[in-house]
Design an enzyme around this catalytic site. Structure first.
Site, PDB file in Angstrom:
ATOM      1  N   ASP B  67       7.302  34.286  25.027  1.00  0.00           N
ATOM      2  CA  ASP B  67       8.198  34.775  26.087  1.00  0.00           C
ATOM      3  C   ASP B  67       8.025  34.003  27.391  1.00  0.00           C
ATOM      4  O   ASP B  67       7.977  34.597  28.474  1.00  0.00           O
ATOM      5  CB  ASP B  67       8.024  36.281  26.315  1.00  0.00           C
ATOM      6  N   ASN B 135       9.422  37.083  21.303  1.00  0.00           N
ATOM      7  CA  ASN B 135      10.645  37.696  20.784  1.00  0.00           C
ATOM      8  C   ASN B 135      11.833  37.429  21.701  1.00  0.00           C
ATOM      9  O   ASN B 135      12.975  37.470  21.261  1.00  0.00           O
ATOM     10  CB  ASN B 135      10.465  39.209  20.603  1.00  0.00           C
ATOM     11  N   HIS B 136      11.565  37.123  22.950  1.00  0.00           N
ATOM     12  CA  HIS B 136      12.669  36.806  23.855  1.00  0.00           C
ATOM     13  C   HIS B 136      13.159  35.376  23.681  1.00  0.00           C
ATOM     14  O   HIS B 136      14.305  35.075  23.973  1.00  0.00           O
ATOM     15  CB  HIS B 136      12.247  37.032  25.315  1.00  0.00           C
ATOM     16  N   HIS B 224       2.153  37.262  19.135  1.00  0.00           N
ATOM     17  CA  HIS B 224       3.116  37.883  20.056  1.00  0.00           C
ATOM     18  C   HIS B 224       3.809  39.019  19.309  1.00  0.00           C
ATOM     19  O   HIS B 224       4.871  38.825  18.709  1.00  0.00           O
ATOM     20  CB  HIS B 224       4.125  36.836  20.545  1.00  0.00           C
ATOM     21  N   HIS B 252       3.062  39.621  24.324  1.00  0.00           N
ATOM     22  CA  HIS B 252       4.110  40.630  24.153  1.00  0.00           C
ATOM     23  C   HIS B 252       3.838  41.913  24.934  1.00  0.00           C
ATOM     24  O   HIS B 252       4.759  42.481  25.528  1.00  0.00           O
ATOM     25  CB  HIS B 252       4.327  40.950  22.676  1.00  0.00           C
TER      26      HIS B 252
END
Lengths: 482, 482
Positions: B67, B135-136, B224, B252
């Site tokens: 991220d 995840n972003h 993450h 995360h």
């Protein structure tokens, strides 16, 4: 006057290398139709070809005329492909043997790293790329950034010819020297045509010239604007450009007219490289596409055309149904089937020709672009083009729009001849007063193109411009000042 | 067993430098709220601070836990800022004195330039950055690219821990050596938690280990994923991770829990650096934010917390109206005005405290984030929060959402205690059969956390792990195989 010299010239000299070798290309439109299953990679493949040519020809630098990207906000894939190609070809150990004499902080003032990339000690650049932005990749948004600024920030491109002001343009050239040859490189990134037209008219465009030995420079100018006339003020007449220029590289126009053409009033040459991808199925895009290898030595230049090998073939043909009364007439039964068969035959002819030309040219993409323009005026009816195209779905790159029905065949040369100056002057005064100055000027220049008697052109094959005549714009300004 | 050593250790030794210095950060979320007039630049400013710390501390490399970008497709401005900061701090002449022993073509197989950036002869890298994706900023689309791949392609980051397969993960570590210290760097870029959970359960996650001197490596792992329990299989239990690991950097999770915590079953340490920007007005984000300076020498490590100076202050307070019957009761006339005055006082208290703490800290942004959570249960009514916030519009960074009304005050520790294993086993057979294996395993692990008697932990302060016990997962697999 500028004189051209033959390629191979360099071989006859030795010791000091005075010849700049510059690869010239424009309108690469990276990412155009990137989601198309057939044509999606065309722009990436050709960009690779172009940069490979730059490497193989050991050019001093690459000069791009804008629209490197098709979208103002290129997709991640497009940006990734671009960075990949630039890192692959523009970095390496080949030494760069020209200098920058101008103030780079001025030339690249908008950059976070306001110096030319090859002088950055952290980057091992073998081929610097200089580019103006085009209308497709121009700065937008509150950040005032454009897509090539990302490349510039990453040290992969030198973005020049950018102005923050919409009031006036003051163009400070990038001054380059190799041996005894000195190039003043000017550029204007894309500006809306109407606005730039007005700025020229209002004397708001200034091209700064080096104080030292003003006439000792080869003045190279890159512009990305309409060159052909799209309405009254929606283009930039060549006559607007300063006549001290030697060569103008004209971007934005997609038709390849890369062989330098001399402007007889301004006494500079104009090269229009054209796009390296076909973005519309019009006759201009069917012209064989090239990039240029420009050699500059002193004030002499030579531009060698390099045909691009990876361009998708494009064949366009016009047919007028009413010109074939022996084959079909509107009132006949089954006329539509006959017309379809006729059109099919024409498309097949083009496909055969494409196949012939492609043989032995392994880099050419397999499926050509085919466009048949059918003038159906005279009582004929159109038929389902999608069904027609089904037959060619595996053979052409544009199965959805092979056929294009038109009603009255347009003249190929549809640029309207404007009124002449005399006609204008004979109008009633009230009408004339309502005309804007721009319109007057436009009409003046259109007339002036044919009225060159004002200008005394003295040429000297060796010495370049000896006696520089007044340009129409200069004349106009003098008249206005009186 | 791993033992920590005090900072300053290096000074007592000389000659060969065996100590890796690694800057650890995660969840920088570049571009978060970039259009917000007040907070728009927060992420860029803090990223600059982080990379400046890396430079000033002369770290060997930076390790990011995912991220880096907030948006999967970061804006041009965000990408430009990121490239600018990385080019500014990660390039330069400081020599890099650690080696890569692993096959880089394997470690960076997805890259167009599959080697670590600092070994590229065309780039003068002073601080290599290694990162997994979060995840972003995970790979998406047909191109399978993610935002950090652009940085990787430009030579600014080393993107590792990426797998193309959704069937199995085989993690080949990046093997690093500095003097006599050797680090095996493992990483898993973000995978949907449920999927990764299942892969662990199905024995589809393999961490490859170097053949040579298997126990001589400091095993560092970056992940993450959810660490806290979000539903049955929507997180990764620490027990899933291999017990040969020495330190896990957990990305995360935004709460800064950077001080390494030992997992007593797996006998590794976990550091959770937390985000460097407040993305939600929740208590976890109010914890003081840090990055870490990790020193690794042999199998010993020390993690020094570095407080971030540029983080916007965030104060959060909970009030329960019904707990103040002396001040107001629901049935009183003008109760709302009294409650408003009360809330205003609370906000002003927080603002004063913010002001006090900010004094003498010039890097702290001027306006703090303020959140007052008001439990109005017991018959109170809510009032217009927008009007209330008007008073603070010039003082806080989040004037639109200072107040948050809640009905029943939630327990701060709202993680439900799950059934124990015994309770599960006592269910009717038909019900048990309907449970998925994952659920069984989940419950097993939840129980296992308290049942550590299976594991014999033998420690040696110097020699690190001597006798590695079976992890719960290994035990589970053994049971399943029988």
């Amino acid at each position: 006057m500028l004189s051209t010299f033959q390629s191979g010239f360099r071989k006859s000299r030795s010791t000091v290398d005075d010849t700049f070798k510059i690869l010239i290309a424009t309108d690469i439109h990276l990412g155009y139709l990137e989601k198309d299953a057939i044509r999606g990679n065309d722009t990436f493949v050709t960009f690779d070809e172009i940069m490979k040519q730059a490497m193989q020809n050991e050019v001093d630098f690459v000069l791009l005329g804008g629209d490197l990207f098709h979208d103002n906000k290129p997709s991640r894939k497009t940006m990734h492909c671009c960075i990949e190609v630039m890192r692959k070809y523009c970095m390496g150990d080949r030494p760069i043997i020209f200098e920058i004499l101008s103030d780079q902080a001025v030339n690249f003032s908008h950059s976070k790293f306001p110096w030319v990339n090859y002088l950055d000690t952290n980057l091992n650049i073998s081929i610097p790329v200089f580019s103006v932005h085009g209308n497709h990749d121009d700065p937008t948004g509150t950040d005032g950034l454009c897509a090539i600024d990302l490349l510039s920030c990453a040290g992969l491109i030198n973005h020049f010819g950018r102005s923050r002001s919409v009031e006036k343009l003051e163009i400070s050239p990038v001054l380059l020297q190799k041996g005894n040859t000195r190039i003043a490189l000017y550029g204007i990134g894309s500006v809306p045509d109407e606005r730039l037209y007005r700025m020229f008219i209002n004397n708001q465009v200034t091209m700064l010239r080096p104080r030292e030995d003003e006439d000792g420079w080869f003045n190279l100018f890159v512009i990305h604007q309409n060159r052909s006339k799209h309405g009254a003020t929606n283009y930039i007449p060549e006559q607007f450009l300063d006549d001290f220029l030697d060569l103008v590289v004209w971007g934005h126009e997609h038709e390849c007219k890369i062989a330098p053409v001399r402007n007889e009033q301004q006494l500079f040459y104009v090269t229009q490289p054209g796009s390296s991808v076909i973005t519309s199925l019009s006759p201009g895009e069917a012209v064989k596409k090239h990039i240029g290898l420009l050699r500059v030595k002193g004030k002499k230049m030579n531009l060698q055309k390099i045909p691009l090998q990876t361009i998708r073939q494009f064949f366009i043909q016009d047919v007028t149904l009413s010109e074939h009364p022996d084959l079909f007439r509107p009132e006949q039964p089954n006329v539509m089937l006959k017309v379809m068969a006729f059109c099919q035959e024409k498309v097949e002819e083009m496909l055969e020709e494409a196949e012939r030309q492609r043989l032995g040219n392994p880099l050419t993409p397999e499926k050509p672009l085919i466009r048949l323009r059918v003038d159906y005026s005279g009582g004929f009816e159109v038929f389902n083009t999608m069904r027609f195209s089904q037959k060619f779905v595996d053979q052409v790159a544009n199965p959805k729009d092979i056929l294009h029905f038109i009603r009255h065949r347009e003249s190929k040369d549809n640029i309207k001849e404007c009124m002449d100056f005399e006609a204008l002057l004979s109008r009633p005064t009230s009408e004339v007063l309502q005309l804007r100055v721009e319109d007057l000027v436009k009409e003046y220049f259109q007339t002036a193109e044919k009225v060159c008697i004002l200008y005394m052109c003295v040429e000297d094959a060796d010495q370049s411009l000896v006696n520089i005549p007044l340009s129409p714009l200069q004349t106009f300004h003098r008249i206005m000042r009186k």
